[in-house]
Scaffold this motif. Structure first.
Motif, PDB file in Angstrom:
ATOM      1  N   LYS A 160       0.814  -1.217   0.000  1.00  0.00           N
ATOM      2  CA  LYS A 160       0.000   0.000   0.000  1.00  0.00           C
ATOM      3  C   LYS A 160       0.845   1.263   0.000  1.00  0.00           C
ATOM      4  O   LYS A 160       0.393   2.324  -0.448  1.00  0.00           O
ATOM      5  N   ASN A 161       2.075   1.175   0.496  1.00  0.00           N
ATOM      6  CA  ASN A 161       2.934   2.356   0.587  1.00  0.00           C
ATOM      7  C   ASN A 161       3.437   2.832  -0.779  1.00  0.00           C
ATOM      8  O   ASN A 161       3.975   3.936  -0.885  1.00  0.00           O
ATOM      9  N   LYS A 162       3.271   2.003  -1.795  1.00  0.00           N
ATOM     10  CA  LYS A 162       3.695   2.394  -3.145  1.00  0.00           C
ATOM     11  C   LYS A 162       2.560   3.018  -3.953  1.00  0.00           C
ATOM     12  O   LYS A 162       2.774   3.472  -5.074  1.00  0.00           O
ATOM     13  N   ILE A 163       1.356   3.030  -3.374  1.00  0.00           N
ATOM     14  CA  ILE A 163       0.205   3.593  -4.076  1.00  0.00           C
ATOM     15  C   ILE A 163       0.093   5.086  -3.789  1.00  0.00           C
ATOM     16  O   ILE A 163       0.224   5.517  -2.643  1.00  0.00           O
ATOM     17  N   LYS A 164      -0.147   5.869  -4.817  1.00  0.00           N
ATOM     18  CA  LYS A 164      -0.394   7.299  -4.665  1.00  0.00           C
ATOM     19  C   LYS A 164      -1.913   7.503  -4.655  1.00  0.00           C
ATOM     20  O   LYS A 164      -2.557   7.484  -5.689  1.00  0.00           O
ATOM     21  N   PHE A 165      -2.445   7.645  -3.465  1.00  0.00           N
ATOM     22  CA  PHE A 165      -3.891   7.789  -3.315  1.00  0.00           C
ATOM     23  C   PHE A 165      -4.334   9.221  -3.631  1.00  0.00           C
ATOM     24  O   PHE A 165      -3.580  10.171  -3.517  1.00  0.00           O
ATOM     25  N   ASP A 166      -5.592   9.311  -4.060  1.00  0.00           N
ATOM     26  CA  ASP A 166      -6.256  10.600  -4.259  1.00  0.00           C
ATOM     27  C   ASP A 166      -5.608  11.461  -5.333  1.00  0.00           C
ATOM     28  O   ASP A 166      -5.506  12.685  -5.201  1.00  0.00           O
ATOM     29  N   ARG A 167      -5.146  10.816  -6.425  1.00  0.00           N
ATOM     30  CA  ARG A 167      -4.647  11.580  -7.578  1.00  0.00           C
ATOM     31  C   ARG A 167      -5.860  12.055  -8.385  1.00  0.00           C
ATOM     32  O   ARG A 167      -6.327  11.380  -9.299  1.00  0.00           O
ATOM     33  N   LYS A 168      -6.337  13.231  -8.071  1.00  0.00           N
ATOM     34  CA  LYS A 168      -7.614  13.707  -8.597  1.00  0.00           C
ATOM     35  C   LYS A 168      -7.611  13.955 -10.101  1.00  0.00           C
ATOM     36  O   LYS A 168      -8.669  13.936 -10.732  1.00  0.00           O
ATOM     37  N   ASN A 169      -6.437  14.186 -10.657  1.00  0.00           N
ATOM     38  CA  ASN A 169      -6.384  14.520 -12.086  1.00  0.00           C
ATOM     39  C   ASN A 169      -5.739  13.429 -12.936  1.00  0.00           C
ATOM     40  O   ASN A 169      -5.360  13.676 -14.081  1.00  0.00           O
ATOM     41  N   ALA A 170      -5.648  12.222 -12.396  1.00  0.00           N
ATOM     42  CA  ALA A 170      -5.017  11.135 -13.152  1.00  0.00           C
ATOM     43  C   ALA A 170      -5.878  10.702 -14.337  1.00  0.00           C
ATOM     44  O   ALA A 170      -5.365  10.233 -15.357  1.00  0.00           O
ATOM     45  N   ILE A 171      -7.188  10.843 -14.193  1.00  0.00           N
ATOM     46  CA  ILE A 171      -8.118  10.420 -15.250  1.00  0.00           C
ATOM     47  C   ILE A 171      -8.955  11.607 -15.692  1.00  0.00           C
ATOM     48  O   ILE A 171      -9.548  12.305 -14.874  1.00  0.00           O
ATOM     49  N   ASP A 172      -8.999  11.813 -17.000  1.00  0.00           N
ATOM     50  CA  ASP A 172      -9.892  12.796 -17.596  1.00  0.00           C
ATOM     51  C   ASP A 172     -10.988  12.048 -18.350  1.00  0.00           C
ATOM     52  O   ASP A 172     -12.127  11.968 -17.923  1.00  0.00           O
ATOM     53  N   ASP A 173     -10.620  11.437 -19.458  1.00  0.00           N
ATOM     54  CA  ASP A 173     -11.529  10.611 -20.245  1.00  0.00           C
ATOM     55  C   ASP A 173     -11.298   9.144 -19.868  1.00  0.00           C
ATOM     56  O   ASP A 173     -10.210   8.613 -20.093  1.00  0.00           O
ATOM     57  N   ILE A 174     -12.279   8.490 -19.295  1.00  0.00           N
ATOM     58  CA  ILE A 174     -12.105   7.136 -18.765  1.00  0.00           C
ATOM     59  C   ILE A 174     -11.734   6.138 -19.859  1.00  0.00           C
ATOM     60  O   ILE A 174     -10.906   5.250 -19.648  1.00  0.00           O
ATOM     61  N   TYR A 175     -12.333   6.259 -21.031  1.00  0.00           N
ATOM     62  CA  TYR A 175     -12.052   5.330 -22.131  1.00  0.00           C
ATOM     63  C   TYR A 175     -10.611   5.477 -22.616  1.00  0.00           C
ATOM     64  O   TYR A 175      -9.881   4.491 -22.743  1.00  0.00           O
ATOM     65  N   LYS A 176     -10.197   6.710 -22.856  1.00  0.00           N
ATOM     66  CA  LYS A 176      -8.836   6.948 -23.341  1.00  0.00           C
ATOM     67  C   LYS A 176      -7.797   6.548 -22.300  1.00  0.00           C
ATOM     68  O   LYS A 176      -6.732   6.020 -22.638  1.00  0.00           O
ATOM     69  N   TRP A 177      -8.104   6.801 -21.034  1.00  0.00           N
ATOM     70  CA  TRP A 177      -7.194   6.427 -19.950  1.00  0.00           C
ATOM     71  C   TRP A 177      -6.989   4.919 -19.897  1.00  0.00           C
ATOM     72  O   TRP A 177      -5.856   4.442 -19.811  1.00  0.00           O
ATOM     73  N   ALA A 178      -8.082   4.163 -19.948  1.00  0.00           N
ATOM     74  CA  ALA A 178      -7.988   2.699 -19.888  1.00  0.00           C
ATOM     75  C   ALA A 178      -7.249   2.146 -21.103  1.00  0.00           C
ATOM     76  O   ALA A 178      -6.376   1.283 -20.980  1.00  0.00           O
ATOM     77  N   LYS A 179      -7.584   2.645 -22.273  1.00  0.00           N
ATOM     78  CA  LYS A 179      -6.947   2.190 -23.508  1.00  0.00           C
ATOM     79  C   LYS A 179      -5.450   2.476 -23.484  1.00  0.00           C
ATOM     80  O   LYS A 179      -4.626   1.618 -23.818  1.00  0.00           O
ATOM     81  N   ARG A 180      -5.078   3.665 -23.055  1.00  0.00           N
ATOM     82  CA  ARG A 180      -3.666   4.049 -22.992  1.00  0.00           C
ATOM     83  C   ARG A 180      -2.899   3.180 -21.993  1.00  0.00           C
ATOM     84  O   ARG A 180      -1.764   2.756 -22.248  1.00  0.00           O
ATOM     85  N   ASN A 181      -3.535   2.894 -20.860  1.00  0.00           N
ATOM     86  CA  ASN A 181      -2.879   2.069 -19.855  1.00  0.00           C
ATOM     87  C   ASN A 181      -2.605   0.668 -20.379  1.00  0.00           C
ATOM     88  O   ASN A 181      -1.517   0.111 -20.167  1.00  0.00           O
ATOM     89  N   ILE A 182      -3.546   0.091 -21.079  1.00  0.00           N
ATOM     90  CA  ILE A 182      -3.366  -1.249 -21.643  1.00  0.00           C
ATOM     91  C   ILE A 182      -2.244  -1.245 -22.667  1.00  0.00           C
ATOM     92  O   ILE A 182      -1.381  -2.142 -22.673  1.00  0.00           O
TER      93      ILE A 182
END
Length: 244
Positions: A160-182
């Motif tokens: 859990k210590n490696k997770i950056k919680f509450d990154r409010k601006n990590a996702i803008d468009d959910i579809y593009k974010w998921a596709k880019r991550n894959i």
């Protein structure tokens, strides 16, 4: 991924979040007050809702809807779909519509249904991070083996210590974010596929190094999705709208 990841790891990330409003909203939302369920029962039900798309009662007949299987031709990605037109849904589309559905229920002020939709949507976050769901060519044997290995090993890998919680601006468009991550994790997932094809695993060596990357990516995406959902749902406020 199997139930250990979808239920236990997912719940652990929610439990480890510095702000407990997401977990509190989900636990409060999955049962009606008049049912008078204790906390242990609510936790059990939340885990079941997060794993619901893998349940035999899952309504979808689209067999490809847990995956976004990529191959790469001349440095360009291509999706390898199932053979029939009825099987064309992808986990990226599933996530997009699940997130939208949760927001629509919030707009309609149906907060319990909103909580259930968010719980189910967390399933797609995990599947979009699963190597055999995001690269083409995995046989049934290798697919089952790596998911079984992750199910057994995630507790040793998760930090859990490696997770950056509450990154409010990590996702803008959910579809593009998921596709880019894959796409960004294609090389790691292909390497894992090659490891399993020759009979090795994620238990030792290079496989173990890559497994850590997969679990951290999964956990971070999960945390980022919670932050994204909070911007839209506002968990602190939503909790007060649930009947008591």
């Amino acid at each position: 991924m199997l139930a250990g990841i979808h239920k236990e790891m997912a719940y652990q990330i929610l439990l480890d979040h510095p702000k407990q409003s997401a977990l509190e909203f989900l636990l409060a939302g999955i049962s009606k007050p008049e049912w008078k369920k204790n906390d242990a029962t609510k936790i059990k039900w939340l885990k079941e809702w997060m794993d619901m798309p893998d349940n035999s009662r899952h309504s979808s007949k689209m067999r490809n809807d847990h995956s976004y299987k990529l191959t790469k031709d001349c440095n360009r990605f291509r999706i390898v779909f199932a053979k029939t037109g009825g099987d064309q849904a992808t986990v990226v589309s599933r996530l997009k519509y699940a997130a939208r559905s949760a927001n629509e229920w919030k707009v309609e002020e149906e907060y319990r249904t909103c909580a259930i939709e968010i719980a189910k949507s967390l399933h797609w976050i995990i599947d979009m991070c699963a190597p055999p769901h995001t690269t083409a060519g995995w046989g049934t044997k290798e697919h089952s083996k790596i998911e079984s290995d992750f199910d057994k090993l995630w507790k040793k890998i998760y930090d859990k210590n490696k997770i950056k919680f509450d990154r409010k601006n990590a996702i803008d468009d959910i579809y593009k974010w998921a596709k880019r991550n894959i796409e960004n994790h294609y090389d790691i997932n292909i390497e894992l596929h090659n490891i399993y094809k020759i009979g090795k695993t994620i238990k030792t060596g290079r496989g173990a190094e890559l497994a850590e990357k997969v679990i951290l990516n999964l956990a971070q995406n999960f945390a980022d999705y919670i932050a994204y959902t909070n911007k839209r749902i506002k968990f602190d406020d939503a909790i007060t709208k649930l009947p008591t």
